[in-house]
Write an enzyme that holds these catalytic residues in place. Structure first.
Site, mmCIF file in Angstrom:
data_model
loop_
_atom_site.group_PDB
_atom_site.id
_atom_site.type_symbol
_atom_site.label_atom_id
_atom_site.label_comp_id
_atom_site.label_asym_id
_atom_site.label_seq_id
_atom_site.Cartn_x
_atom_site.Cartn_y
_atom_site.Cartn_z
ATOM 1 N N CYS A 357 0.892 -1.244 0.178
ATOM 2 C CA CYS A 357 0.001 0.183 0.527
ATOM 3 C C CYS A 357 0.805 1.032 0.175
ATOM 4 O O CYS A 357 -0.123 2.177 -0.924
ATOM 5 C CB CYS A 357 -1.419 -0.178 1.150
ATOM 6 S SG CYS A 357 -1.064 -0.900 2.184
ATOM 7 N N ARG A 386 6.842 -11.365 5.189
ATOM 8 C CA ARG A 386 6.316 -10.544 6.913
ATOM 9 C C ARG A 386 7.130 -12.101 7.146
ATOM 10 O O ARG A 386 7.017 -13.537 6.726
ATOM 11 C CB ARG A 386 4.579 -11.081 6.964
ATOM 12 C CG ARG A 386 4.045 -10.264 5.662
ATOM 13 C CD ARG A 386 2.981 -10.153 5.830
ATOM 14 N NE ARG A 386 1.822 -9.463 4.081
ATOM 15 C CZ ARG A 386 1.141 -9.451 4.268
ATOM 16 N NH1 ARG A 386 0.292 -10.211 5.499
ATOM 17 N NH2 ARG A 386 0.460 -8.184 4.078
ATOM 18 N N GLN A 404 1.749 -10.626 -3.679
ATOM 19 C CA GLN A 404 0.019 -10.542 -4.300
ATOM 20 C C GLN A 404 -0.252 -9.845 -5.116
ATOM 21 O O GLN A 404 0.443 -9.334 -5.838
ATOM 22 C CB GLN A 404 -0.249 -9.656 -2.630
ATOM 23 C CG GLN A 404 -0.095 -9.890 -1.456
ATOM 24 C CD GLN A 404 -0.290 -8.765 -0.455
ATOM 25 O OE1 GLN A 404 0.377 -8.361 -0.631
ATOM 26 N NE2 GLN A 404 -1.601 -9.636 0.379
ATOM 27 N N ASP A 406 -1.854 -7.398 -5.712
ATOM 28 C CA ASP A 406 -2.251 -6.326 -5.087
ATOM 29 C C ASP A 406 -2.823 -5.071 -5.631
ATOM 30 O O ASP A 406 -2.178 -5.027 -6.655
ATOM 31 C CB ASP A 406 -1.415 -6.184 -3.622
ATOM 32 C CG ASP A 406 -1.747 -5.598 -2.407
ATOM 33 O OD1 ASP A 406 -3.106 -5.487 -2.962
ATOM 34 O OD2 ASP A 406 -1.214 -4.925 -1.416
ATOM 35 N N HIS A 408 -4.920 -0.781 -5.234
ATOM 36 C CA HIS A 408 -5.635 0.035 -4.524
ATOM 37 C C HIS A 408 -6.456 0.533 -5.150
ATOM 38 O O HIS A 408 -6.262 1.079 -6.199
ATOM 39 C CB HIS A 408 -4.233 0.718 -3.543
ATOM 40 C CG HIS A 408 -3.523 0.007 -2.900
ATOM 41 N ND1 HIS A 408 -2.609 -1.194 -3.112
ATOM 42 C CD2 HIS A 408 -3.414 -0.663 -1.243
ATOM 43 C CE1 HIS A 408 -2.573 -1.830 -2.002
ATOM 44 N NE2 HIS A 408 -3.051 -1.380 -0.934
ATOM 45 N N LYS A 487 -13.887 -4.923 6.039
ATOM 46 C CA LYS A 487 -13.734 -5.683 5.465
ATOM 47 C C LYS A 487 -14.316 -7.517 4.878
ATOM 48 O O LYS A 487 -15.121 -7.597 5.865
ATOM 49 C CB LYS A 487 -11.814 -6.383 5.591
ATOM 50 C CG LYS A 487 -11.882 -6.892 6.800
ATOM 51 C CD LYS A 487 -10.499 -7.817 7.258
ATOM 52 C CE LYS A 487 -11.066 -9.153 8.272
ATOM 53 N NZ LYS A 487 -9.484 -9.426 8.582
ATOM 54 N N HIS A 533 -8.442 -1.336 0.078
ATOM 55 C CA HIS A 533 -6.894 -2.623 -0.478
ATOM 56 C C HIS A 533 -8.041 -3.373 -0.992
ATOM 57 O O HIS A 533 -8.801 -4.227 -0.255
ATOM 58 C CB HIS A 533 -6.152 -3.143 0.624
ATOM 59 C CG HIS A 533 -5.441 -1.828 1.500
ATOM 60 N ND1 HIS A 533 -4.326 -2.005 1.964
ATOM 61 C CD2 HIS A 533 -6.509 -0.839 2.194
ATOM 62 C CE1 HIS A 533 -4.178 -0.598 2.620
ATOM 63 N NE2 HIS A 533 -5.603 -0.312 2.974
#
Length: 658
Positions: A357, A386, A404, A406, A408, A487, A533
């Site tokens: 992000c 992570r 990911q 991913d 946004h 979420k 997200h």
RNA sequence: GCUGGCGUGGCUCAGGUGGUAGAGCGGGUGACUCGUAAUCACCAGGUCGGGGGUUCAAGUCCCCCCGCCAGCACCA
């Protein structure tokens, strides 16, 4: 006067207190015999529980799924009694012992540790209790009496404390020498628990809190019939063969090395093909849906993560990189010397990104955004790292480095619902393409949160509305939202039914604030955009892990690392086999030629074990007629066909993602 | 991270009570030229996850570490 309403709407009346057994007897003698318990005003009760008020009832027999819950809960008590007998009544402190979706467990605190080798002995003792046909007897008692009865059972006392004042305290006897604090219900007697098995032992924190003592949990399962139990156990065995860690090795898809670090995945050529196919599809799909592709760095200054808040909220899970000015003279030939305290203090710290992000936000901020620009949708295959706790790592499903899909979305509040729906549609496209089973959960405002209640309500409503309008079933998990916003999480099931979060849609009020994101609205004022997200697959590693288990390694043709293997009957037909191979190669089929010496049966076996969708056998006949004999992994021997016919078939299959 | 279990050639696995490791598959070589899940023969591979200790002697016993498995906790 008590009035009992049956499911068909008819009513029975009783002068005074009654029970399920009596009610069932009024309906039919056979039902009286078969009744296991009942659902009374939504509450599960057993056949002897006194019914003192009017209400709706549904009697439960072995045919109803609820009856298994009663059976298993009873099995848990039998287990507890057996363990007390074997390990000493005084020494064994009981935790809780409920039924679960697949079976039951009981938590014990005892001085010695139970191992799996001890399970048969415990089972034997349970058998004895079953044979003795001991009765489960419900007894309502006062709190004072309960405290007295459980004075040596600290866990039970604690449970007792948490029973609401207005609730009746009950204990259940099993025979004359065992009782347990329990709200029931149970079967009539232990003789009904015929088909059970203990499966495993593991530690489990008291009350699920890691600050508490760890108890020993014994897992088991029970069914009404031996046959059902056996079927369940075979199913479990079969499921284990689908384990992606096993198949990953067999099919040569990926590996993880102790020497490289736990949770770090190496994709072998076969696995890489699957990954590439999926990535290419997902990437095109993103473009089609109005996302712009971006790339961001893997490490960024620690200060950036302080702005984003990750440093405060997430540093336990982050990898950090110190950048040190080395004194080369001093270190010459001495690289092994660890960093000194001074060096660490003077170091510039970078962090390996655990999320994408902040990178996307920086790009958003790179210019002034107008309300006309919104929504802006950025997308990246973002590789993150992570530091997950060691005990939680699991093959591809829980790793320390993953990528990911991913994205946004930066939008105006009034665009939020539509954006969420767009993402949902995309997620559904993915889930149906791969025919995956899933569970949808909405996470609402947790105890600790940021943002106004108004914003939370708006966003939560947007999520629920979006789901409703699309007609999805979902669960609301109160307080499960992120501290920065509500979420939707979508969990996909693995081979043995464990749930793993995949697709996710998260509204965020926090980061736009922290990074002071703005857009210029119609009225010329700077306004705060909403940020979403979202990941469609979630982690590619996890997603492929789940796919491996879902397909049991037999991938649809478009994903299969090798789609076709050409098998010449002997060296004599190598030339023709080569010709066939070239034709397929030309058509961009992932084809291999098995030109090693060996019998046809052996080559077929190799291809079968590698779960290759198609085997083309070519020999004398095929060479003469210009055909190939097609053996499908799924459908078996399909006989001879023209090469062009086979090509049409397989190309269509690939195109349709079958 | 916690509790318990496990860690032997590339893979799957044998190795009672301690005396310096075996098999099958796979790999290499050769023979066979073969029709829908395993052709035959020969050869090369391990010092037993890592470190320390006990012992005349440890894969086998003890301790520490690493990793894996199950579950729990964690998974903004």
């Amino acid at each position: 006067m008590i009035e009992i309403e049956l499911p068909d709407g008819s009513k029975l009346t009783f002068e005074k207190e009654t029970s399920v057994k009596e009610i069932a007897g009024r309906i039919a003698k056979s039902l009286e015999k078969n009744a296991i318990g009942a659902l009374f005003d939504g509450e599960l009760i057993d056949i002897h529980t006194p019914i003192t008020k009017s209400g709706k009832i549904r009697i439960i027999t072995q045919k109803d799924s609820e009856s298994l819950e009663i059976l298993r809960h009873s099995a848990a008590h039998i287990l507890a009694k057996a363990v007390k007998r074997l390990y000493g009544r005084e020494k064994v402190k009981l935790g809780i012992g409920p039924a679960t979706e697949e079976g039951f467990y009981y938590d014990f605190d005892l001085p010695v540790s139970i191992s799996e080798e001890d399970l048969p002995e415990i089972e034997k003792e349970m058998e004895n209790i079953v044979k003795a046909k001991e009765f489960f007897r419900r007894e309502e008692i006062t709190r004072e009496k309960a405290k007295e009865l459980f004075k040596d059972d600290p866990y039970k006392l604690e449970l007792l404390e948490s029973i609401p004042e207005d609730e009746t305290v009950t204990i259940y006897w099993l025979g004359e020498d065992f009782f347990d604090l329990c709200r029931g219900p149970h079967v009539e007697h232990s003789g009904m628990v015929k088909a059970f098995k203990l499966l495993s032992v593991a530690g489990a924190y008291w009350r699920g809190d890691s600050r508490n003592k760890m108890l020993q949990r014994v897992y088991g399962t029970a069914f009404w019939k031996k046959k059902e139990l056996d079927e369940y156990l075979t199913r479990l065995e079969e499921a284990k063969k689908r384990d992606h860690r096993v198949l990953g090795k067999q099919l040569d898809l990926f590996s993880i090395y102790e020497e490289a670090g736990p949770g770090l995945v190496f994709w072998h050529p076969n696995g890489a093909i699957i990954r590439r196919e999926i990535e290419e599809w997902v990437e095109k799909e993103h473009e089609r849906r109005g996302y712009q592709r971006i790339y961001t760095p893997h490490i960024m200054k620690a200060d950036l993560w302080k702005i984003s808040g990750h440093y405060d909220f997430y540093k336990e899970n982050m990898f950090f990189v110190p950048v040190v000015e080395h004194d080369e003279e001093e270190r010459l030939g001495n690289e092994e010397v660890p960093l000194t305290c001074e060096e660490i203090e003077k170091a510039h710290w970078y962090a390996v990104k655990p999320m994408n992000c902040p990178g996307h936000i920086l790009i958003y901020k790179s210019q002034v955004r107008s309300y006309r620009d919104l929504p802006i949708r950025f997308f990246e295959f973002g590789t993150v790292h992570r530091y997950e706790k060691s005990g939680s790592l699991h093959g591809l499903l829980r790793v320390r480095g993953f990528t990911q899909d991913d994205g946004h979305i930066f939008c105006r509040p009034d665009q939020l619902k539509e954006e969420i729906q767009g993402v949902l549609d995309y997620v559904m496209e993915l889930l149906t393409t791969f025919k995956l089973d899933y569970v949808m959960n909405i996470g609402t405002k947790p105890e600790k949160y940021i943002g106004t209640d108004e914003a939370w309500d708006h966003a939560t409503e947007a999520l629920i509305d979006a789901l409703k309008e699309r007609g999805f079933e979902y669960n609301i998990v109160e307080g499960d939202g992120a501290f920065y916003g509500p979420k939707i999480d979508i969990a996909v099931l693995d081979a043995i039914g464990r749930k793993w979060d995949g697709p996710t849609i998260q509204v965020d009020f926090n980061l736009p604030e922290r990074f002071d994101l703005t857009y210029v609205d119609k009225d010329g004022q700077k306004k705060r955009p909403v940020m979403v997200h979202r990941a469609i697959m979630g982690s590619i590693e996890r997603f492929i892990g789940l796919l491996i288990e879902h397909y049991a390694g037999l991938f649809p043709t478009w994903l299969a690392p090798t789609q076709v293997v050409v098998i010449p009957v002997s060296d004599r037909y190598l030339d023709y086999a080569d010709e066939v191979y070239a034709r397929l190669k030309e058509a961009k089929i992932r084809v291999r030629l098995d030109d090693e010496s060996g019998k046809v049966g052996y080559k077929i076996r190799k291809a079968e074990l590698m779960k290759i969708p198609y085997m083309l056998i070519v020999g004398e006949k095929e060479q003469q007629s210009g055909t190939v004999s097609v053996r499908s992994k799924r459908e078996g021997n399909l006989g001879a066909m023209e090469i062009s016919v086979f090509l049409d078939k397989i190309l269509n299959e690939i195109k349709e993602k079958l």
